[in-house]
Write a protein that holds these residues in place. Structure first.
Motif, mmCIF file in Angstrom:
data_model
loop_
_atom_site.group_PDB
_atom_site.id
_atom_site.type_symbol
_atom_site.label_atom_id
_atom_site.label_comp_id
_atom_site.label_asym_id
_atom_site.label_seq_id
_atom_site.Cartn_x
_atom_site.Cartn_y
_atom_site.Cartn_z
ATOM 1 N N PRO A 8 -16.046 -5.613 -17.867
ATOM 2 C CA PRO A 8 -17.227 -5.749 -17.011
ATOM 3 C C PRO A 8 -17.250 -7.023 -16.180
ATOM 4 N N LEU A 9 -16.820 -8.144 -16.751
ATOM 5 C CA LEU A 9 -16.909 -9.408 -16.021
ATOM 6 C C LEU A 9 -15.958 -9.442 -14.832
ATOM 7 N N TRP A 10 -14.744 -8.938 -15.011
ATOM 8 C CA TRP A 10 -13.799 -8.938 -13.895
ATOM 9 C C TRP A 10 -14.214 -7.930 -12.830
ATOM 10 N N ALA A 11 -14.794 -6.814 -13.231
ATOM 11 C CA ALA A 11 -15.302 -5.860 -12.242
ATOM 12 C C ALA A 11 -16.383 -6.517 -11.391
ATOM 13 N N ALA A 12 -17.285 -7.264 -12.028
ATOM 14 C CA ALA A 12 -18.341 -7.945 -11.285
ATOM 15 C C ALA A 12 -17.769 -9.003 -10.354
ATOM 16 N N LYS A 13 -16.784 -9.767 -10.825
ATOM 17 C CA LYS A 13 -16.212 -10.830 -9.999
ATOM 18 C C LYS A 13 -15.467 -10.278 -8.795
ATOM 19 N N ILE A 14 -14.720 -9.203 -8.987
ATOM 20 C CA ILE A 14 -13.978 -8.604 -7.869
ATOM 21 C C ILE A 14 -14.942 -8.023 -6.841
ATOM 22 N N ALA A 15 -15.975 -7.327 -7.309
ATOM 23 C CA ALA A 15 -16.949 -6.734 -6.391
ATOM 24 C C ALA A 15 -17.692 -7.814 -5.607
ATOM 25 N N ALA A 16 -18.128 -8.868 -6.305
ATOM 26 C CA ALA A 16 -18.862 -9.945 -5.626
ATOM 27 C C ALA A 16 -17.967 -10.665 -4.627
ATOM 28 N N PHE A 17 -16.700 -10.866 -4.958
ATOM 29 C CA PHE A 17 -15.777 -11.517 -4.033
ATOM 30 C C PHE A 17 -15.605 -10.686 -2.763
ATOM 31 N N GLY A 18 -15.449 -9.376 -2.925
ATOM 32 C CA GLY A 18 -15.298 -8.516 -1.751
ATOM 33 C C GLY A 18 -16.502 -8.582 -0.827
ATOM 34 N N VAL A 19 -17.697 -8.529 -1.400
ATOM 35 C CA VAL A 19 -18.909 -8.610 -0.578
ATOM 36 C C VAL A 19 -18.999 -9.968 0.103
ATOM 37 N N ALA A 20 -18.656 -11.050 -0.625
ATOM 38 C CA ALA A 20 -18.744 -12.393 -0.062
ATOM 39 C C ALA A 20 -17.807 -12.573 1.130
ATOM 40 N N PHE B 191 -25.109 -9.759 -12.254
ATOM 41 C CA PHE B 191 -26.221 -9.712 -13.214
ATOM 42 C C PHE B 191 -25.659 -9.659 -14.629
ATOM 43 N N ASP B 192 -25.472 -10.837 -15.213
ATOM 44 C CA ASP B 192 -24.950 -10.946 -16.576
ATOM 45 C C ASP B 192 -25.261 -12.356 -17.077
ATOM 46 N N HIS B 193 -25.779 -12.480 -18.293
ATOM 47 C CA HIS B 193 -26.189 -13.792 -18.789
ATOM 48 C C HIS B 193 -25.026 -14.766 -18.879
ATOM 49 N N ARG B 194 -23.792 -14.261 -18.987
ATOM 50 C CA ARG B 194 -22.639 -15.157 -19.068
ATOM 51 C C ARG B 194 -22.373 -15.843 -17.734
ATOM 52 N N PHE B 195 -22.665 -15.149 -16.623
ATOM 53 C CA PHE B 195 -22.581 -15.805 -15.319
ATOM 54 C C PHE B 195 -23.728 -16.797 -15.151
ATOM 55 N N TRP B 196 -24.906 -16.440 -15.633
ATOM 56 C CA TRP B 196 -26.059 -17.338 -15.497
ATOM 57 C C TRP B 196 -25.838 -18.635 -16.268
ATOM 58 N N LEU B 197 -25.118 -18.560 -17.382
ATOM 59 C CA LEU B 197 -24.834 -19.736 -18.197
ATOM 60 C C LEU B 197 -23.535 -20.426 -17.798
ATOM 61 N N LYS B 198 -22.807 -19.840 -16.875
ATOM 62 C CA LYS B 198 -21.538 -20.362 -16.363
ATOM 63 C C LYS B 198 -20.474 -20.511 -17.448
ATOM 64 N N VAL B 199 -20.553 -19.677 -18.481
ATOM 65 C CA VAL B 199 -19.413 -19.588 -19.385
ATOM 66 C C VAL B 199 -18.346 -18.689 -18.768
ATOM 67 N N ASP B 200 -18.745 -17.936 -17.757
ATOM 68 C CA ASP B 200 -17.812 -17.275 -16.849
ATOM 69 C C ASP B 200 -18.434 -17.396 -15.469
ATOM 70 N N GLU B 201 -17.633 -17.295 -14.417
ATOM 71 C CA GLU B 201 -18.178 -17.543 -13.095
ATOM 72 C C GLU B 201 -17.414 -16.789 -12.020
ATOM 73 N N PHE B 202 -18.042 -16.739 -10.846
ATOM 74 C CA PHE B 202 -17.450 -16.149 -9.652
ATOM 75 C C PHE B 202 -16.075 -16.764 -9.405
ATOM 76 N N ALA B 203 -15.102 -15.921 -9.119
ATOM 77 C CA ALA B 203 -13.734 -16.391 -8.906
ATOM 78 C C ALA B 203 -13.392 -16.368 -7.413
ATOM 79 N N GLY B 204 -12.704 -17.427 -6.968
ATOM 80 C CA GLY B 204 -12.239 -17.472 -5.583
ATOM 81 C C GLY B 204 -13.246 -18.022 -4.603
ATOM 82 N N VAL B 205 -13.961 -19.087 -4.990
ATOM 83 C CA VAL B 205 -14.997 -19.644 -4.117
ATOM 84 C C VAL B 205 -14.412 -20.101 -2.789
ATOM 85 N N LYS B 206 -13.377 -20.910 -2.826
ATOM 86 C CA LYS B 206 -12.821 -21.477 -1.598
ATOM 87 C C LYS B 206 -12.167 -20.394 -0.741
#
Length: 644
Positions: free
Chosen positions: A369-381, A429-444
């Protein structure tokens, strides 16, 4: 893109708005912050005042929630006079009472299975032989400072346990440290040094032990400890985010600057445990200085709507699979719209692509689930800034007055971008992203790619060839790039390219909450000023660069052919601001209300500055026209006089 897929996008957006509202409700009730004072510094205040109870009572009255109790070593006991080394060969310890020697003996036995003989009395002293002289030289941790922990509990304050990561950690020694935490009555644990307890090999066992203990687990931001993310993911339902200022950087701050720093961390980065080093570098009586610091920070936080106390962990929440799937299909529709900018896709092809990518994303969500969220969010960004510019550009081609078309283009661009930002936040939408124990990948990378796409679209003349057939558009684009690669390199162009490259590199290094380059003091002061005025500080690259340039770009697009070309090139700095907006929503550890408020402030300030630039340019042009008219009138008058 076909309107049926736009309907799919709207459904995804509606669900994203609902998830965003749900997240806002959760964050609205998460307003309790702990102010934790370092226990070593409490001991220092005790040494200065001679009264531990007075120190603790003063700190509690000023606003302290808890005291962090650290581990003790044999060297600490010798320095404090609790035990004395009366012989090195053989090593022999002496104490005035049996209690510290019994505690030392228990620690050796439970941690390292070293069975020491019972202490024996000689005269007025108790003696304990040690297994080797090396024990006297090694910083072996004995356990937590239970004497301080007991005094802290009596004063009405809470206890936070600071755990070391011993060189040799076994199941037996792990149980010993968990018993130490339980005995201290701690409601939370933090970690000393550069590693968390159990790094590397025993993190799963440590996580299970902490869960059974039921304590909060503090994860320090900005200064990473080895293993903190891995442990945080294992105990994510117990994590609390921690902010602190190190002893090295503390002297650089005044009291107002320190309170601003911690208040900003609480408001903007979901910090719920402030680990406070007392500002002894400030002039004044130490205990009063510490009390003033705590009182100022408590007042600042309470003024911002927070309450001081023991924080509770965030609920362990992940977006329900069905709701996330609808937002995901909305993101897929965004991707299809992006592809239709470059390729002619039929309705059947668009839907086939959407269904295929949608099914792939749902399978990935099921597996990870976490990698699916990160890939989807990166594409939209990446896609949203380019699509927003394209939608705004198309509005400028409609009929109407110049200002009507400019306004339509600007509003379409920013409204679509804001909608995609909400969609990006919903995908995370996941508490692990909100707590930054995992985070959005590929900011730069998510910041750089939109700039490269817009550069390619502008250089290839893709904007103005929109009405031509696809083959002609691609032929023109190929010719433009072919001419670029075959053109001779001139020194001026090379220098301009180098300057642009340095500027882009600096921009990317400044991107994110943990930038690669420092922030100037004047900029920190300006940020604090904006926060005082607006609560949530807008990003400089949005309201000073991106959005003002966006206003000017859309205004130029509605002018002459030359002005339209200038407007297209102005999309390059403008897209930096748009990508920054998407970057704001990718920071899931920032409360969603702060992200929205920061974005809105950036938009209205940026539009205001852009309009001011246009008005200034209009007045300058009018003044220039009047000056030229006067010169022409003077010249004509002179010619007439000569003829007469």
């Amino acid at each position: 893109m076909h309107r049926s897929l736009w309907l799919l996008w709207l459904v995804g957006l509606a669900v994203a708005v609902g998830l965003t509202g749900w997240r806002w409700q959760i964050e609205r009730h998460d307003r309790t912050v702990a102010l934790v004072v370092d226990g070593t510094e409490v001991r220092s205040l005790q040494a200065l005042t001679g009264d531990l109870e007075k120190v603790l009572e003063s700190l509690r009255a000023a606003g302290a929630t808890a005291v962090a109790v650290s581990s003790e070593t044999l060297h600490d006991w010798v320095q404090a006079g609790r035990v004395a080394v009366i012989s090195h060969r053989p090593p022999l310890l002496a104490a005035s009472s049996r209690q510290p020697l019994d505690r030392l003996r228990e620690s050796f036995q439970r941690q390292w299975h070293q069975v020491l003989p019972p202490p024996h009395r000689e005269g007025e002293q108790w003696l304990l032989p040690l297994p080797s002289e090396a024990v006297l030289q090694s910083p072996l941790p004995i356990g937590l400072d239970q004497e301080l922990a007991e005094a802290v509990r009596r004063s009405g304050l809470g206890v936070v346990a600071r755990l070391p990561n011993p060189t040799v950690l076994t199941d037996h020694s792990l149980r010993f440290w968990m018993d130490e935490v339980r005995r201290s009555g701690a409601f939370a644990v933090l970690f000393e040094g550069e590693e968390v307890l159990g790094y590397r090999t025993m993190l799963p066992q440590v996580a299970q032990a902490l869960k059974e203990l039921g304590v909060l687990v503090g994860i320090l931001e900005l200064t990473a400890q080895k293993g903190d993310r891995a442990l945080g993911q294992l105990v994510s339902e117990r994590v609390v985010r921690v902010h602190s200022a190190s002893l090295r950087e503390l002297p650089n701050f005044t009291l107002p600057e320190l309170t601003d720093r911690f208040s900003r961390a609480v408001r903007e980065r979901r910090i719920r445990l402030c680990y406070l080093r007392l500002p002894f570098h400030l002039k004044g009586e130490p205990l009063q200085t510490a009390a003033d610091y705590l009182s100022a920070l408590r007042k600042e936080l309470e003024g911002s709507g927070f309450q001081i106390g023991r924080p509770t962990p965030l609920p362990s929440l992940t977006a329900p699979f069905a709701l996330w799937a609808l937002v995901w299909f909305g993101a897929v529709a965004t991707g299809v719209a992006f592809l239709t900018l470059f390729a002619p896709l039929t309705l059947r092809q668009q839907w086939a692509l959407a269904l295929f990518v949608g099914a792939f994303g749902l399978a990935l969500r099921w597996l990870t689930p976490l990698w699916a969220a990160k890939i989807a969010a990166f594409g939209v960004a990446v896609m949203a800034p380019v699509l927003a510019l394209w939608l705004g550009y198309r509005q400028t081609l409609d009929s109407g007055s110049r200002w009507q078309r400019t306004t339509k283009g600007l509003m379409a661009c920013l409204a679509f971008l804001l909608a995609c930002g909400v969609m990006e936040a919903a995908l995370l939408f996941d508490h692990r992203f909100w707590l930054k124990v995992d985070e959005f990948a590929g900011v730069k990378l998510s910041q750089l790619l939109p700039l490269l796409f817009v550069l390619a679209l502008t250089f290839s003349q893709w904007w103005e060839t929109d009405e031509l057939a696809w083959r002609e558009r691609w032929a023109i684009a190929r010719e433009n790039f072919h001419a670029l690669f075959n053109a001779p390199v001139r020194w001026g162009q090379l220098l301009s390219l180098m300057v642009a490259g340095v500027a882009v590199a600096y921009w990317l290094m400044r991107t994110g909450n943990e930038p690669s380059v420092g922030v100037a003091r004047w900029e920190l002061q300006l940020r604090a000023l904006f926060e005082d005025w607006l609560i949530a500080r807008p990003r400089f690259k949005e309201f000073l660069l991106g959005h003002p340039t966006l206003v000017v770009a859309f205004f130029f697009l509605t002018g002459t052919h030359l002005e339209a070309k200038i407007g297209q090139w102005l999309f390059l700095p403008a897209v930096i601001g748009l990508a920054s907006v998407m970057n704001t929503f990718s920071h899931a550890h920032t409360p969603i209300a702060v992200s929205l408020l920061r974005t809105v402030h950036g938009i209205w300030l940026g539009i205001g500055i852009g309009l001011a630039v246009l008005e200034g340019a209009r007045r300058a042009a009018a003044a220039c026209d009047r000056r030229i008219a006067r010169q022409q009138a003077t010249f004509a008058k002179g010619v007439t006089h000569e003829r007469l």
